[in-house]
Design an enzyme around this catalytic site. Structure first.
Site, PDB file in Angstrom:
ATOM      1  N   LYS A   1      -5.541 -16.489  87.711  1.00  8.05           N
ATOM      2  CA  LYS A   1      -6.360 -15.587  88.528  1.00  8.05           C
ATOM      3  C   LYS A   1      -5.502 -14.780  89.496  1.00  8.05           C
ATOM      4  O   LYS A   1      -5.642 -13.567  89.615  1.00  8.05           O
ATOM      5  CB  LYS A   1      -7.429 -16.389  89.273  1.00  8.05           C
TER       6      LYS A   1
ATOM      7  N   ASP B   1     -12.610 -15.324  89.377  1.00  4.42           N
ATOM      8  CA  ASP B   1     -12.721 -16.265  90.486  1.00  4.42           C
ATOM      9  C   ASP B   1     -14.137 -16.826  90.494  1.00  4.42           C
ATOM     10  O   ASP B   1     -14.911 -16.598  89.576  1.00  4.42           O
ATOM     11  CB  ASP B   1     -12.424 -15.570  91.806  1.00  4.42           C
TER      12      ASP B   1
END
Length: 211
Positions: free
Chosen positions: A119, A137
DNA sequence: ATCCCGAGGG
DNA sequence: CCCTCTGGAT
């Protein structure tokens, strides 16, 4: 691209027009630090800390100079602060030793740094290097699931599904707009579905999910 | 699967 | 009290 998805993206673009990165920074290294700090922490809390921190910290050499215990004190108001401090220090060390003090441009090199996972690498690649990436996320995953774009709980699965459904040139903006929507309307706890402009296109709405 | 871990909101 | 926040490493 699916017609319903196109309409969703159009409405999101109208509601959140030109939206920039939520984590304040003035160079790639500062973004890298901010991204490490952002784990399980609101961007507002991160920006509050980095506003002061970044007056002293411009690059990895500054971290090594100040030391990890100094850093730990500066970020003590954030969750997971001991581990984040370690990660930032170790990453700074590696940047100086292996990358000439610069933030690397490839996903592999970025994810090799301590504290940087898929991420975070995606956020850095898309934000400062212009590489298309759809960083997943907690917000992106939740909004995507509620909109019926994926049924995965694993972020990697969610990313795969989204990247299959959506063209690369939209990934960065979609990431930011999903987050903005996830914060404002499609919240984790009490989603404001009655205020949501996507409700007619959302499976959460029994009457609107048909078409 | 578990740990890390403070601030903010309900 | 509870849950959530732009996760990552073990």
């Amino acid at each position: 691209m699916d017609k319903r998805i196109k309409e969703i993206l159009h409405l999101l673009a109208g509601e959140y027009p030109h939206i920039g990165p939520a984590l304040n920074h003035k160079n790639p290294f500062q973004l890298l630090v901010a991204v490490i700090l952002s784990a399980q922490t609101t961007d507002q809390q991160v920006n509050k800390v980095t506003e002061k921190l970044f007056t002293r910290i411009k690059g990895p050499a500054d971290i090594l100079e100040m030391g990890s215990s100094w850093l730990e004190k500066q970020i003590r108001t954030l969750g997971l602060f001991r581990r984040k401090s370690q990660h930032i220090y170790e990453t700074s060390l590696q940047l100086m030793e292996k990358h000439g003090g610069c933030v690397p441009h490839t996903r592999g090199e970025l994810q090799n740094l301590p504290g940087i996972g898929r991420k975070s690498a995606g956020v850095i690649l898309s934000t400062v290097f212009g590489v298309p990436a759809l960083a997943v996320d907690t917000h992106v995953a939740r909004v995507s699931r509620r909109l019926g774009l994926t049924d995965g709980s694993n972020p990697y699965v969610v990313e795969e599904d989204l990247c299959r459904l959506l063209p690369p040139d939209l990934w960065t903006m979609i990431h930011r707009r999903f987050i903005a929507h996830g914060r404002k309307i499609c919240r984790a706890r009490k989603p404001l579905c009655d205020e949501c402009f996507l409700l007619p296109h959302c499976p959460q709405n029994f009457f609107g999910s048909g078409k």
